[in-house]
Design a protein around this motif. Sequence first.
Motif, PDB file in Angstrom:
ATOM      1  N   THR A 308       0.542  49.243  18.929  1.00  0.00           N
ATOM      2  CA  THR A 308       1.746  49.765  18.683  1.00  0.00           C
ATOM      3  C   THR A 308       1.914  50.270  17.207  1.00  0.00           C
ATOM      4  OG1 THR A 308       2.794  48.547  20.217  1.00  0.00           O
ATOM      5  CG2 THR A 308       4.287  49.244  18.833  1.00  0.00           C
ATOM      6  N   VAL A 310       3.273  51.906  13.789  1.00  0.00           N
ATOM      7  CA  VAL A 310       4.673  52.299  13.035  1.00  0.00           C
ATOM      8  C   VAL A 310       4.034  52.994  11.932  1.00  0.00           C
ATOM      9  CG1 VAL A 310       6.551  51.484  11.719  1.00  0.00           C
ATOM     10  CG2 VAL A 310       5.844  50.544  14.074  1.00  0.00           C
ATOM     11  N   ASN A 315       8.095  51.395   6.299  1.00  0.00           N
ATOM     12  CA  ASN A 315       8.711  50.664   7.423  1.00  0.00           C
ATOM     13  C   ASN A 315       7.971  49.279   7.939  1.00  0.00           C
ATOM     14  OD1 ASN A 315      10.534  52.880   7.941  1.00  0.00           O
ATOM     15  ND2 ASN A 315       8.580  54.263   8.525  1.00  0.00           N
ATOM     16  N   GLN A 318      10.732  46.701   9.362  1.00  0.00           N
ATOM     17  CA  GLN A 318      10.945  46.935  10.471  1.00  0.00           C
ATOM     18  C   GLN A 318      10.030  46.711  11.687  1.00  0.00           C
ATOM     19  OE1 GLN A 318      14.189  47.608  11.066  1.00  0.00           O
ATOM     20  NE2 GLN A 318      13.651  47.093  13.094  1.00  0.00           N
ATOM     21  N   ALA A 319       8.766  47.164  11.282  1.00  0.00           N
ATOM     22  CA  ALA A 319       7.622  46.699  12.295  1.00  0.00           C
ATOM     23  C   ALA A 319       7.601  45.305  12.613  1.00  0.00           C
ATOM     24  CB  ALA A 319       6.286  47.422  11.704  1.00  0.00           C
ATOM     25  N   ASP A 322      10.492  44.254  14.685  1.00  0.00           N
ATOM     26  CA  ASP A 322      10.223  44.825  15.977  1.00  0.00           C
ATOM     27  C   ASP A 322       9.258  43.923  16.770  1.00  0.00           C
ATOM     28  OD1 ASP A 322      12.074  46.639  15.705  1.00  0.00           O
ATOM     29  OD2 ASP A 322      10.668  48.469  15.623  1.00  0.00           O
ATOM     30  N   ARG A 325      10.617  40.638  17.795  1.00  0.00           N
ATOM     31  CA  ARG A 325      11.508  40.863  19.160  1.00  0.00           C
ATOM     32  C   ARG A 325      10.665  41.054  20.175  1.00  0.00           C
ATOM     33  NH1 ARG A 325      15.342  42.411  15.206  1.00  0.00           N
ATOM     34  NH2 ARG A 325      16.929  40.962  14.973  1.00  0.00           N
ATOM     35  N   GLY A 327       8.875  44.094  20.526  1.00  0.00           N
ATOM     36  CA  GLY A 327       8.762  45.472  20.780  1.00  0.00           C
ATOM     37  C   GLY A 327       7.259  46.105  20.671  1.00  0.00           C
ATOM     38  N   ASN A 328       6.157  45.221  20.579  1.00  0.00           N
ATOM     39  CA  ASN A 328       4.955  45.597  20.692  1.00  0.00           C
ATOM     40  C   ASN A 328       4.080  45.588  22.002  1.00  0.00           C
ATOM     41  OD1 ASN A 328       5.196  42.927  19.777  1.00  0.00           O
ATOM     42  ND2 ASN A 328       2.865  42.942  19.644  1.00  0.00           N
ATOM     43  N   MET A 332       0.820  45.220  16.717  1.00  0.00           N
ATOM     44  CA  MET A 332       1.440  45.805  15.924  1.00  0.00           C
ATOM     45  C   MET A 332       0.920  46.064  14.698  1.00  0.00           C
ATOM     46  SD  MET A 332       4.677  47.450  15.621  1.00  0.00           S
ATOM     47  CE  MET A 332       6.073  46.576  16.311  1.00  0.00           C
TER      48      MET A 332
END
Lengths: 338, 338
Positions: A308, A310, A315, A318-319, A322, A325, A327-328, A332
Amino acid sequence: MSDAVSTQIQLAERPTGWPTANTFRTVQVTYGDLAPGQVRVVNEFVSVDPYMRGRMNDVRSYVPPFELGETMTGAAVGRVVESASDNVPVGAAVQHQYGWRDVVQEDARGFQVVPEIPGAPLSLYLGMFGVTGLTAYVGLTEIAGLREGDTVFVSGAAGAVGTAVGQIAQLLGAGRVVGSAGTAEKVALLTERYGYDAAVNYKDAPIRRSLREITPDGVDVYFDNVGGDHLEAALDRMNDGGRLALCGAISQYNDTERTPGPDNLANAVTRGLTLKGFTLPSYMHLADEFRQRMSEWFAAGRIAYDETVVDGIENAPQAFLDMMRGGNVGKMVVRVGD
Amino acid sequence: MSDAVSTQIQLAERPTGWPTANTFRTVQVTYGDLAPGQVRVVNEFVSVDPYMRGRMNDVRSYVPPFELGETMTGAAVGRVVESASDNVPVGAAVQHQYGWRDVVQEDARGFQVVPEIPGAPLSLYLGMFGVTGLTAYVGLTEIAGLREGDTVFVSGAAGAVGTAVGQIAQLLGAGRVVGSAGTAEKVALLTERYGYDAAVNYKDAPIRRSLREITPDGVDVYFDNVGGDHLEAALDRMNDGGRLALCGAISQYNDTERTPGPDNLANAVTRGLTLKGFTLPSYMHLADEFRQRMSEWFAAGRIAYDETVVDGIENAPQAFLDMMRGGNVGKMVVRVGD
């Protein structure tokens, strides 16, 4: 030779609970001419990893805490653009630990030249070929003592480490590999792409129940990336003599209060279980062995991976959030540059 | 040959929480003439042990549950009074697993002839020379991998297993041995008699705090007989690479609800700790080695022991409950007969 402006992310304050906008700050640093022995590297990819949350706290741990007001350190890969060192020439691909910045200029000894991986980006050195893959390998072999035919359960199975664990477990002869993840898309990937024989979405039903359904013969090895309810579910299902490799507890890293442990740890006594925690610095002596095996598996087309990505060093925070949480899928990474 | 009346304690109903007067019942059984191969044994001592509480529940475990309406099984020692077996003659001292009864008549194969221990009662086969001592030995050596110089922490230190652990740890070269117990009298005995370098009363102050005070250099090996707050305190104090032998959790055996586990299990990851549960049936291959070493230590006067003796087979249930509440110093045994 020329000056270079480096954009860097620093730890501005130690977070309580989840990191916020105030946790990090972005600064620009100008590097001048190289000193003797130095190299200048333009990063291609920078890593964000769960263990970094622990280093934001000012507590005793296996690595010292990040320093306030210093640039976030961590794994990164890039290319040498200027060099005052014979060992690390211009054009070489390098990995290093200078972390969240787009350009880094330091003594050449801080960089390790790495070979290109045919058909793969350098970012693989942050994932399957890096500490991520090594973590999976060490956890299965040295920590859990994986045996042929074992049933293996992996939590956080669609994450960077989890996608490696499933495949490596199969390559090492596991009998059945099952995993959990938090979205339907991830669950599908586990069985279609990552070697899992069965997978469940822990948000669909209590993991304690769904794990029972996919492990009719119990669990011999549990690879724990999550802690909390997943560790509890695993302890319910462990067979006699089972082994639990405790790698992380991402479900708890941002807790502000102490979280109770599993309510069934007594099973460790009656079933003769071994719970063994580990962090990678103690097992770097296995890195060469791992790299060789992973290279062979990869060249034979037996390793799938996702990343994933970014874009933009600014950023990175934020990565990181994420990733924490979920999000990957797979590793990541932050891609530096355009 | 003659008939013999045997008084036996049976499990009448499975307890919820603490056993009560209704949990057990006393029955009288009349044995007739010996069948070929049988022996009749008059018990001298019968054992009550914490693990028996688990067997009163109808749940999967490493030993099957006690049967309702059957005599409570468990370790006992006695003398042969009649024999129809050449291998187990009249007068021999024997140990067996026929449990809570004053007289037992069964096939000779169910009895093991044991040598007298100079200067000690047969009850030592239920304690220092029996599964109690072997549990201490296995936990320290095979499970915790005790190394010379280690700091060892023992909970339930004044109990049957704990009094053995302290002394065996010192004999095996531990650097510092500390323990906890629940009365001032027990705490004094630990340092005066059982080889402990320091001891605390866990009722005087939270064990989490008092353990810190007596282990300034942390803990390398934790021998857990108690679970709960003691395990949590140990996890706080473990040094990197520390090993925890999980032997029991007597603080929780009578809980009617699941008890949360330690809130600091994450230390297992960051400090590379190994928690290993064990029960004795898996380690009986070490019994001969243990018995030999214990005999040498005992003959050299290096093993102290206490027993808390309750008279009368009909008082076995009360002895069991007293033991579960910590009313014993050293091994709790029931003395049969007058």
